[in-house]
Design a protein around this motif. Structure first.
Motif, PDB file in Angstrom:
ATOM      1  N   SER A 173       0.791  -1.274   0.002  1.00  0.00           N
ATOM      2  CA  SER A 173      -0.004   0.195   0.072  1.00  0.00           C
ATOM      3  C   SER A 173       0.586   1.376   0.104  1.00  0.00           C
ATOM      4  O   SER A 173       0.581   2.398  -0.668  1.00  0.00           O
ATOM      5  CB  SER A 173      -1.025  -0.041   1.142  1.00  0.00           C
ATOM      6  N   ALA A 219      -5.185   1.523   4.599  1.00  0.00           N
ATOM      7  CA  ALA A 219      -5.114   3.127   4.764  1.00  0.00           C
ATOM      8  C   ALA A 219      -3.754   3.496   5.366  1.00  0.00           C
ATOM      9  O   ALA A 219      -3.530   4.683   4.715  1.00  0.00           O
ATOM     10  CB  ALA A 219      -6.494   3.416   5.746  1.00  0.00           C
ATOM     11  N   VAL A 249      -1.114   3.494   2.231  1.00  0.00           N
ATOM     12  CA  VAL A 249      -1.534   4.416   1.172  1.00  0.00           C
ATOM     13  C   VAL A 249      -1.284   5.727   1.499  1.00  0.00           C
ATOM     14  O   VAL A 249      -0.586   6.531   0.865  1.00  0.00           O
ATOM     15  CB  VAL A 249      -3.019   4.091   0.599  1.00  0.00           C
ATOM     16  N   THR A 271      -6.533   9.804   1.905  1.00  0.00           N
ATOM     17  CA  THR A 271      -5.334  10.789   1.053  1.00  0.00           C
ATOM     18  C   THR A 271      -5.946  11.833   0.490  1.00  0.00           C
ATOM     19  O   THR A 271      -5.092  12.969   0.461  1.00  0.00           O
ATOM     20  CB  THR A 271      -4.829   9.716  -0.048  1.00  0.00           C
ATOM     21  N   SER A 319      -8.873   4.247   1.983  1.00  0.00           N
ATOM     22  CA  SER A 319      -7.679   4.989   1.832  1.00  0.00           C
ATOM     23  C   SER A 319      -7.832   6.222   0.965  1.00  0.00           C
ATOM     24  O   SER A 319      -6.923   6.950   1.001  1.00  0.00           O
ATOM     25  CB  SER A 319      -6.598   3.794   1.127  1.00  0.00           C
TER      26      SER A 319
END
Lengths: 278, 128
Positions: free
Chosen positions: A14, A231, A234, A58, A54
């Motif tokens: 990730s 999560a 990333v 972000t 995720s």
């Protein structure tokens, strides 16, 4: 595989997905879903749920920075969020009834489209043509550049709105930010400067993803054990990516590498979809 | 600060702050839950190849609440994820307040419409 090994593999995978996603502007979801489904044999529903989480992390994280710089057009984002959230709701609702191998094939097709989009040369053009609807909705604005604030006008509001419905539905159906589709709507249809369209798209992705995440949450698609490493990984990857982007401006070769990787992943998704392995 | 009108730039800094704080808080909760989960279940077998929903104790509010009290990692993670999902929605609520202060009623309406759609999405997920 034990939980600890599984978690570590996903965390590392990730991280790189987030890093590449942020360097190329495609987002982490496009890599993480193939990684989970093809490599780790995770059911695509769980993969979509984790990816969606995720995406919210972000996009909210980076949107915070852009909003403060005043590049994001908040009114434009707010207006188009009507379309993306409505689309996301529909996408998440029909995802339950669509057989998983169709979802895999659709994912592959969207992935290839996004890769092509990321390779296209960006020409910055400022539209000065006035539009009645854009004026009424107060969508025309300015954005800061090195030579001071530049004013721009928004074109073809209806067309952009319609495209955003579609982008929202794809986001809800596949658990990705579909930033490429959002930028397409704003760049080519509404003629918004590239810098504004990317940051405003980022601003909208979080709300769009939240609209479908509330459905997925109740359907049991969002598994905490899986979503946790996805999560965290990333988000950290995306943070590193944005740090690198500040120091280097030419990522031309990287886009090509990423496009090739993404196309390969996409064809795998389509192939596995057709043979019914996903 | 007297007689200073609420402007777009104020809204921008508040929205930026909410997003940053929301991500930071929720991801910290997810991280703490993750540590607890790995400590308790690190040696269990991980299998996500078949979809069968999520365990009951992370599927409803009372289950998550009880899970947190009894120190179950996945319940803590899920609480963090719910906070994360709430972050952009809270941002929209604050935009609505901002548009009221700016007396921009057109955009207040647009913002409320977005909130209604999210609410409808929440309710429709429940029905199915």
């Amino acid at each position: 595989m034990s939980v600890i090994v599984f978690t570590l593999i996903i965390l590392i995978g990730s991280y790189f997905a987030g890093l590449l996603g942020s360097l190329t502007g495609l987002g982490g979801g496009v890599v993480i879903i193939p990684l989970l489904t093809l490599l780790l044999k995770v059911d695509i529903h769980y993969a979509i749920g984790a990816s969606l989480v995720s995406v919210i992390a972000t996009s909210s994280g980076s949107a915070a920075a852009y909003v403060k710089e005043g590049i994001t057009n908040i009114r434009l984002g707010m207006f188009l969020e009507i379309a993306t959230t409505a689309g996301a709701m529909v996408g998440a609702l029909i995802a339950v009834y669509i057989p998983t191998h169709y979802i895999a094939i659709l994912f592959g097709v969207i992935l290839i489209l996004s890769a092509i989009m990321s390779l296209k040369k960006k020409v910055e053009s400022i539209n000065q043509e006035p539009s009645k609807l854009a004026e009424k909705l107060k969508l025309n604005s300015t954005y800061p550049t090195a030579d001071g604030a530049v004013a721009y006008n928004v074109k073809n509001v209806g067309g952009g709105f319609f495209m955003m419905l579609f982008a929202g539905a794809i986001s809800g159906l596949l658990g990705i930010g579909s930033g490429a589709l959002k930028v397409l709507a704003m760049d080519t249809i509404m003629r918004i400067p590239f810098k504004v369209s990317t940051t405003t798209s980022n601003f909208m992705i979080g709300v769009t993803a939240a609209a479908s995440a509330v459905v997925y949450l109740q359907r049991g698609y969002i598994d905490p054990g899986l979503s946790m490493p996805v999560a965290i990984g990333v988000l950290l990857g995306a943070l590193s990516g944005s740090k690198i982007l500040v120091h280097t401006s030419s990522s031309g070769w990287l886009r090509w590498v990423f496009a090739v990787v993404v196309t390969f992943l996409a064809s795998q998704m389509i192939y596995n979809g057709f043979t019914g392995k996903i | 600060m007297t007689n200073k009108k609420f402007r777009d730039t104020d809204m921008q800094s508040i929205i930026g702050w909410i997003l940053r704080a929301g991500v930071l808080i929720s991801m910290s909760v997810v991280f703490i839950g993750g540590v607890v989960y790995l400590y308790r279940h690190g040696q269990s077998h991980a299998d996500y190849s078949k979809f069968n929903g999520v365990p009951d104790f992370v599927h409803n509010t009372s289950g998550i609440f009880n899970g947190i009290i009894t120190g179950r990692g996945r319940a803590i993670i899920q609480a963090g994820i719910i906070l994360l999902i709430a972050t952009p929605i809270i941002r929209v609520v604050f935009s609505a307040i901002g548009f009221v202060l700016e007396k921009d009623y057109l955009y207040l309406g647009i913002t409320i419409l977005v909130l209604i759609i999210i609410l409808a999405s929440m309710l429709s997920g429940h029905a199915g």
